[in-house]
Design a protein around this motif. Sequence first.
Motif: not given
Length: 286
Positions: A223, A273, A276
């Motif tokens: 992230e 992922y 984010s």
Amino acid sequence: MTQPTTSPRALPAGAPAAGGMRFYLTTHKRHWLRLTDVPLFLKSEHFDRAVKWDVARGPYAIDSGGFMELKNRGTWTRPPRKYVDDLRRIWEHVGPYDWAAQQDWMCESAIINGGTFQGQHFVGTRLSVAEHQRRTVQNFLELRSLAPDLRIAPVVQGDCVPAYEHCLELYDKAGVDLRREPVVGLGSVCRLQSTRKGAEIVTAMAAHGLRLHGFGFKILGLERVGHLLASADSAAWSSHARHRPRLPGHTHKNCANCIDYALKWRERVLDAYLTSVPGTALEAAA
């Protein structure tokens, strides 16, 4: 079983697609290669006693096993020529791998100084960070001399941004332009990836235009700096499964060695992922 006969030199280097990140699922179960086309990351020693070989359905990469080698022995016991022979054997029986990591020297304090950390004992190399870097670069030069046709990836090592910069200089002085390499491993950041220091190291190395691979990345690390990586691998699914209920219908004690759990975990990680890091792409094959 028919074995792949394609020469390493005959194929383009197996780097991730431009603009995307390839996320490898780390496992010690080499038979998973025949069960899924999801990118897998395996240690070379997992093939040492192979009698039955499984041809890979999808992409895979090879780890040299350096962390455990230095943790338990304080030095490399597998000579570079033996490592090259092992890599050729894997290629011939399993199929073309994306790349194989060199036999680098990690620079974590535990690896160098030894001791017990989180219940694990480290013998310690008792060498300096600078010596670990010198040996890392020297090993890459030797491996490339022994097998210029193999996809052996260099690794940069250090314990802070100036140290990593010094490692880049060592490669440059040795005539290795890391910007021309399909992938460059970023060593010794596994335990730093989600910290400010780790982010600084990844950011600084990415600024040099390197196609970085992040070893042992977890969700928080992805992230924070995943958008700067060409690829990453993770075995975090196993410890995650060890402390959670097994999947419905599964009869084993837990799912720490379960491919179903690993694949579901990977899907969740990649979904998180992409959420984010808006606008970030993942390679189609990932």
